[in-house]
Design an enzyme around this catalytic site. Structure first.
Site, PDB file in Angstrom:
ATOM      1  N   ASP A 289       0.826  -1.214   0.000  1.00  0.00           N
ATOM      2  CA  ASP A 289       0.000   0.000   0.000  1.00  0.00           C
ATOM      3  C   ASP A 289       0.864   1.269   0.000  1.00  0.00           C
ATOM      4  OD1 ASP A 289      -0.109  -1.383   2.995  1.00  0.00           O
ATOM      5  OD2 ASP A 289       0.468   0.724   3.011  1.00  0.00           O
TER       6      ASP A 289
ATOM      7  N   THR B 101       1.225  -9.624   5.119  1.00  0.00           N
ATOM      8  CA  THR B 101      -0.070 -10.092   5.593  1.00  0.00           C
ATOM      9  C   THR B 101       0.192 -11.105   6.705  1.00  0.00           C
ATOM     10  OG1 THR B 101       0.114 -11.641   3.739  1.00  0.00           O
ATOM     11  CG2 THR B 101      -1.384  -9.773   3.453  1.00  0.00           C
TER      12      THR B 101
ATOM     13  N   ASP C  40       6.524  -6.095   6.498  1.00  0.00           N
ATOM     14  CA  ASP C  40       5.170  -5.540   6.549  1.00  0.00           C
ATOM     15  C   ASP C  40       4.260  -6.447   5.722  1.00  0.00           C
ATOM     16  OD1 ASP C  40       3.621  -2.543   5.112  1.00  0.00           O
ATOM     17  OD2 ASP C  40       2.885  -3.987   6.611  1.00  0.00           O
TER      18      ASP C  40
ATOM     19  N   PRO D 185       0.060 -16.125   0.728  1.00  0.00           N
ATOM     20  CA  PRO D 185       1.428 -15.735   0.322  1.00  0.00           C
ATOM     21  C   PRO D 185       2.293 -15.278   1.498  1.00  0.00           C
ATOM     22  CG  PRO D 185      -0.194 -14.137  -0.461  1.00  0.00           C
ATOM     23  CD  PRO D 185      -0.963 -15.300   0.047  1.00  0.00           C
TER      24      PRO D 185
ATOM     25  N   ASP E  84       8.394 -12.494  -4.527  1.00  0.00           N
ATOM     26  CA  ASP E  84       8.151 -13.103  -3.219  1.00  0.00           C
ATOM     27  C   ASP E  84       9.306 -12.693  -2.303  1.00  0.00           C
ATOM     28  OD1 ASP E  84       7.496 -16.531  -2.129  1.00  0.00           O
ATOM     29  OD2 ASP E  84       8.172 -14.785  -1.006  1.00  0.00           O
ATOM     30  N   GLY E  85       8.964 -12.123  -1.175  1.00  0.00           N
ATOM     31  CA  GLY E  85      10.000 -11.651  -0.265  1.00  0.00           C
ATOM     32  C   GLY E  85      10.935 -12.754   0.180  1.00  0.00           C
TER      33      GLY E  85
HETATM   34  N1  SAM Z   1      -0.471  -3.754   7.741  1.00  0.00           N
HETATM   35  C1  SAM Z   1      -0.854  -5.058   7.230  1.00  0.00           C
HETATM   36  C2  SAM Z   1      -0.867  -6.083   8.323  1.00  0.00           C
HETATM   37  O1  SAM Z   1      -0.367  -5.778   9.395  1.00  0.00           O
HETATM   38  O2  SAM Z   1      -1.399  -7.169   8.084  1.00  0.00           O
HETATM   39  C3  SAM Z   1       0.043  -5.417   6.075  1.00  0.00           C
HETATM   40  C4  SAM Z   1      -0.239  -4.512   4.928  1.00  0.00           C
HETATM   41  S1  SAM Z   1       0.543  -4.785   3.401  1.00  0.00           S
HETATM   42  C5  SAM Z   1      -0.828  -4.498   2.369  1.00  0.00           C
HETATM   43  C6  SAM Z   1       0.774  -6.533   3.327  1.00  0.00           C
HETATM   44  C7  SAM Z   1       1.421  -6.873   1.998  1.00  0.00           C
HETATM   45  O3  SAM Z   1       2.189  -8.072   2.095  1.00  0.00           O
HETATM   46  C8  SAM Z   1       0.412  -7.118   0.868  1.00  0.00           C
HETATM   47  O4  SAM Z   1       0.562  -6.120  -0.119  1.00  0.00           O
HETATM   48  C9  SAM Z   1       0.770  -8.511   0.350  1.00  0.00           C
HETATM   49  O5  SAM Z   1       0.614  -8.636  -1.054  1.00  0.00           O
HETATM   50  C10 SAM Z   1       2.220  -8.607   0.771  1.00  0.00           C
HETATM   51  N2  SAM Z   1       2.769  -9.960   0.835  1.00  0.00           N
HETATM   52  C11 SAM Z   1       2.184 -11.074   1.324  1.00  0.00           C
HETATM   53  N3  SAM Z   1       3.016 -12.141   1.186  1.00  0.00           N
HETATM   54  C12 SAM Z   1       4.168 -11.674   0.598  1.00  0.00           C
HETATM   55  C13 SAM Z   1       5.391 -12.283   0.198  1.00  0.00           C
HETATM   56  N4  SAM Z   1       5.607 -13.591   0.372  1.00  0.00           N
HETATM   57  N5  SAM Z   1       6.354 -11.499  -0.351  1.00  0.00           N
HETATM   58  C14 SAM Z   1       6.146 -10.153  -0.534  1.00  0.00           C
HETATM   59  N6  SAM Z   1       4.981  -9.516  -0.187  1.00  0.00           N
HETATM   60  C15 SAM Z   1       4.010 -10.279   0.379  1.00  0.00           C
END
Ligand code: SAM
Length: 281
Positions: A86, A158, A156, A163, A138-139
């Site tokens: 975001d 999910t 930061d 994922p 993918d992180g």
């Molecule tokens: N503030 C939120 C919380 O505390 O749950 C997190 C917000 S941010 C939108 C979470 C981001 O992590 C999402 O955009 C999602 O696509 C990303 N994400 C999830 N798994 C991931 C991965 N393996 N590698 C990189 N990004 C990832």
């Protein structure tokens, strides 16, 4: 008829937010993405019906996950953000003029593209900052192969479903540690301990094996329901011992105005109540 979005994170406890206007509702390659308008929280972003961030209370989460490690470190120049699609985390990191480079690794380009359009107030121009290097990946894959090193790494992500699951593994944490410069700091979004205590215990068990200084700190974000949220903290440096006076001087020198973070809140956030302390391995 009034409609509500009911959060799907917990099997026996759910918050609901009234939908005043559904602005976007679609599947990306990775998750179901919604943005809607809510009277109290403004625009709300959910992924797979789990609140990710809101216009109204995101400042608490983003301020505490950025200014705590950056001001505690005192000389951070390079930051890695895993997730953060975001743009709110990048916004807060880039407010520090001393930060020279931010790499942000987000798995879902749809979240970035869509947040730029529907949640521009969150990134507030961060995606156009020349210091930001956005990587769609993918992180876990990125951290496994990167040759870059960082002073602060912010996860930061999910929650550990879908994922995000790979970002809560010992393997990921081990690779993150390897990508830290000397005295570097790893901080992680670690859920609401009252509801997700096992997640915090698991992360802390990994941090205990990896870092000389490991713990968590707390902040209450209204839309992360169930009580204060925990942020994992791991470092081999002495940032955890920074004094209130040092933080006050660094905060003043940074010249940033915040709505939640203060040096006193920073220090106080590491004081853990008994039910959280008992989750520490
Ligand atoms: N503030 C939120 C919380 O505390 O749950 C997190 C917000 S941010 C939108 C979470 C981001 O992590 C999402 O955009 C999602 O696509 C990303 N994400 C999830 N798994 C991931 C991965 N393996 N590698 C990189 N990004 C990832």
């Amino acid at each position: 008829m009034t409609t509500w979005v009911r959060e799907s994170l917990h099997p026996d406890y759910a918050q609901s937010l009234r939908v005043d206007e559904m602005l976007y509702d679609s599947e990306t390659a990775h998750q179901r993405l919604k943005v809607f308008q809510n009277g109290t929280f403004g625009r709300v972003l959910t992924l797979d019906d789990v609140v990710q961030t809101t216009e109204g209370d995101n400042f608490i989460y983003h301020e505490m996950m950025t200014h705590v490690p950056i001001l505690a470190h005192g000389a951070a120049r390079r930051v890695l953000i895993i997730g953060g699609g975001d743009g709110g985390m990048a916004r807060e990191v880039l407010r520090h003029a001393t930060i020279e480079h931010v790499t942000m690794v987000e798995i879902d380009a749809g979240v970035v593209d869509f947040s730029k359009h529907y949640l521009p107030m969150l990134s507030a121009g961060a995606f156009d900052d020349p210091r930001l290097n956005l990587v769609i990946d993918d992180g876990a894959a990125f951290i496994r192969t990167t040759a870059e090193t960082f002073d602060v790494i912010i996860v930061d992500s999910t929650d550990p479903i879908g994922p995000g699951e790979v970002l809560f593994t010992d393997t990921f944490y081990g690779h993150a540690k390897r990508a830290l410069n000397q005295s570097g700091i790893l901080v992680t979004q670690n859920g609401v301990p009252f509801m997700q205590g096992d997640e915090l215990t698991n992360t802390m068990r990994a941090f205990k094996a990896l870092f000389a200084d490991w713990s968590c700190y707390l902040a209450t974000i209204p839309t992360y329901a169930g009580g204060p949220m925990a942020f994992g903290w791991g470092t081999d440096g002495d940032a955890g011992q920074v004094s209130l006076e040092q933080l006050e001087a660094r905060y003043a020198a940074a010249g940033i105005e915040t709505d939640y973070y203060t040096p006193a809140v920073h220090k106080g956030a590491f004081a853990l109540p008994g039910y959280v302390s008992r989750l520490m391995p």
